[in-house]
Enzyme design. Structure first.
Site, mmCIF file in Angstrom:
data_model
loop_
_atom_site.group_PDB
_atom_site.id
_atom_site.type_symbol
_atom_site.label_atom_id
_atom_site.label_comp_id
_atom_site.label_asym_id
_atom_site.label_seq_id
_atom_site.Cartn_x
_atom_site.Cartn_y
_atom_site.Cartn_z
ATOM 1 N N PHE A 14 0.761 -1.197 -0.040
ATOM 2 C CA PHE A 14 -0.058 -0.043 0.013
ATOM 3 C C PHE A 14 1.071 1.230 -0.070
ATOM 4 C CE2 PHE A 14 -1.784 3.028 3.320
ATOM 5 C CZ PHE A 14 -3.053 2.919 2.673
ATOM 6 N N SER A 219 -6.321 6.480 8.295
ATOM 7 C CA SER A 219 -6.277 4.982 8.318
ATOM 8 C C SER A 219 -5.993 4.458 7.091
ATOM 9 C CB SER A 219 -7.036 4.265 9.440
ATOM 10 O OG SER A 219 -8.067 3.839 8.621
ATOM 11 N N LYS A 220 -5.713 3.437 6.774
ATOM 12 C CA LYS A 220 -5.714 2.808 5.653
ATOM 13 C C LYS A 220 -6.905 2.585 5.054
ATOM 14 C CE LYS A 220 -2.568 -1.281 4.814
ATOM 15 N NZ LYS A 220 -2.082 -2.787 4.880
ATOM 16 N N ARG A 221 -8.091 2.566 5.683
ATOM 17 C CA ARG A 221 -9.331 2.372 4.907
ATOM 18 C C ARG A 221 -9.933 3.605 4.537
ATOM 19 N NH1 ARG A 221 -8.319 -2.013 7.534
ATOM 20 N NH2 ARG A 221 -8.593 -0.848 9.475
ATOM 21 N N ASP A 222 -9.233 4.771 5.096
ATOM 22 C CA ASP A 222 -10.101 5.872 4.966
ATOM 23 C C ASP A 222 -10.030 6.549 3.313
ATOM 24 O OD1 ASP A 222 -11.130 6.789 7.421
ATOM 25 O OD2 ASP A 222 -9.157 7.146 8.148
#
Ligand code: GLU
Length: 462
Positions: A14, A219-222
């Site tokens: 990522f 965060s990663k999912r934002d």
């Protein structure tokens, strides 16, 4: 002394937008000073590292246009063909780390403890001179008061982040460490390690974080956290680069769209803003649309084809001059190629100015009028649409000017407002109430398609 900077990502699968910005700031600083930009993959944590995770970083860097200047294969370290080197991989440098840990043990700065090697950390507070945040004084925490020493080589023989990070910065003669503020807490350890090696540390510039619009940590999912989202959204790389350098840096005079060569001239570390930046989708959206306007018609067409393909529409069977004419009618108005989350702003009306909205109807065998719109148009006067159809059918030359004149004449002859002719004609031709200039799009569609669509519209909606 010539500037040497590096971007040192760990391959996590990522590329965070904050990481991309760190890479960009390093790259800009190297370009600004005529220095060297090194890419170093910090892949000592073998459990997490995969080839795919490395590829995500490399392709992200290439997409952003951030070429690195040297690598293990470059020999003399000079860049003759951009981006074709390296990068450096820590996983290929283990002999070096073993040699360097031995050096610390020999100096009495490190020692063995339960199979691991620990570093003898200094007990006094450390002041970190930082080019962005100023001097930061680090006291020992309560736990560190008891035992500030830390592991630099684990008992399984793997070196630890702090150690390899410092050894490489030292070996690669890095002059400036520009990295995220989340690393500020590590820097005291790093300075102590440099001191133990008897080497002058690099200068540090810790850049404030990028937060979510609500001020929470990303965060990663934002939304917007991963560079992949921007790539998949068909954002323009130069727009993302422009968006990124504004997150934490600003040219004087409120300018926002700034060509990269000018940014290179202006960019310097002391101007990096000290406060955290916030992810701002409206700004990203606007910057992207500005660059869409600036791009060449040819490149615009290329992106448009990709966008339509993503919507399941192929342009392959159409004549290239028809395709070019079709996309040309949207060039000044399309704001983004795809309707995707990373670019979705609060202020958007029902139809976002995407490639699909501005051009799908050119390539569909027929257009569908959605149920709601067709209800709205139910009062459309059949006589008006028939008169328009007849006027268009009679034209000797079917071009925008002729269609314009004919449509005005229909309205005048019937004694109705022009909107009563224009509005349903647009819906008949495109299935929508927004899109390119009506007379131009009709010219591109050509008489046959236009008449067929008006007939179908009359049969269905009126
Ligand atoms: N590998 C570290 C990271 O990805 C690099 C830290 C540094 O730039 O020194 O956060």
């Amino acid at each position: 002394m010539s500037v040497r900077v590096r971007f040192a990502p760990s391959p996590t699968g990522f590329l965070h937008i904050g990481g991309a910005r760190t890479a960009l700031f390093n790259w800009l600083y190297a370009k600004h000073t005529g220095g060297t930009f090194v890419l170093r993959i910090e892949d000592t944590d073998t459990a997490r590292n995969t080839q795919e995770a490395v590829e995500i970083i490399l392709s992200g860097m290439r997409w952003l246009g951030l070429d690195w200047d040297e690598g293990p294969t470059s020999g003399d370290g000079k860049a003759s063909s951009k981006g074709s080197y390296g990068p450096y991989f820590q996983s290929q440098r283990s002999d070096l780390y073993k040699k360097r840990v031995r050096e610390l043990i020999d100096k009495g700065a490190a020692y063995e403890h339960e199979g691991a090697i620990k570093f003898r950390m200094q007990r006094e507070p450390i002041v970190i001179p930082d080019l962005v945040v100023g001097d930061v004084r680090r006291e020992l925490t309560d736990r560190e008061q008891l035992d500030p020493d830390f592991v630099i080589f684990r008992s399984d023989g793997q070196p630890v982040f702090h150690f390899v990070n410092v050894v490489d910065d030292l070996e690669m003669k890095i002059t400036h460490v520009i990295r995220g503020e989340d690393h500020l807490t590590n820097t005291a350890k790093h300075l102590a390690l440099f001191k133990a090696f008897g080497v002058e540390p690099p200068k540090y510039a810790h850049i404030p974080l990028i937060l979510n619009p609500d001020g929470t940590k990303m965060s990663k999912r934002d939304r917007g956290a991963s560079l992949r989202e921007y790539i998949e959204a068909l954002c323009l790389p130069e727009a993302v680069v422009n968006y990124l350098f504004l997150l934490g840096w600003s040219p004087k005079g409120d300018r926002e769209i700034v060509p990269l060569d000018e940014v290179i001239k202006l960019f310097d570390l002391p101007q990096i803003l000290r406060h955290n930046a916030r992810f701002d989708v409206d700004k990203l959206h606007w910057i992207n649309s500005e660059y869409v306007r600036l791009m060449s018609q040819e490149r615009f067409n290329d992106y448009s084809v990709r966008a339509l393909e993503r919507a399941g529409i192929s342009i392959r069977s159409f004549d290239p001059s028809y395709v070019n004419a079709a996309f040309s009618t949207g060039k000044e108005k399309v704001k983004q190629f795809l309707d995707v989350d990373v670019l979705r702003t609060k202020n958007e009306k029902k139809h976002i100015a995407t490639t699909k909205v501005f051009s799908d109807f050119y390539f569909l065998p027929q257009v569908e009028v959605d149920a709601e719109l067709s209800k709205e148009l139910n009062g459309t006067n059949k006589r008006i649409m028939q008169a328009e159809r007849e006027a268009l059918a009679r034209l000797t030359t079917f071009n925008a000017d002729a269609v314009d004149a004919a449509t005005k004449k229909v309205a005048a002859d019937l004694g109705v407002k022009i909107g009563l002719v224009v509005h349903p004609t647009r819906v008949a031709c495109t299935g929508r109430t927004v899109g390119p200039s009506l007379y131009h799009l009709m010219e591109v569609l050509g008489r046959q398609r236009v008449l067929e669509r008006i007939d179908r519209f009359i049969a269905q909606c009126v």
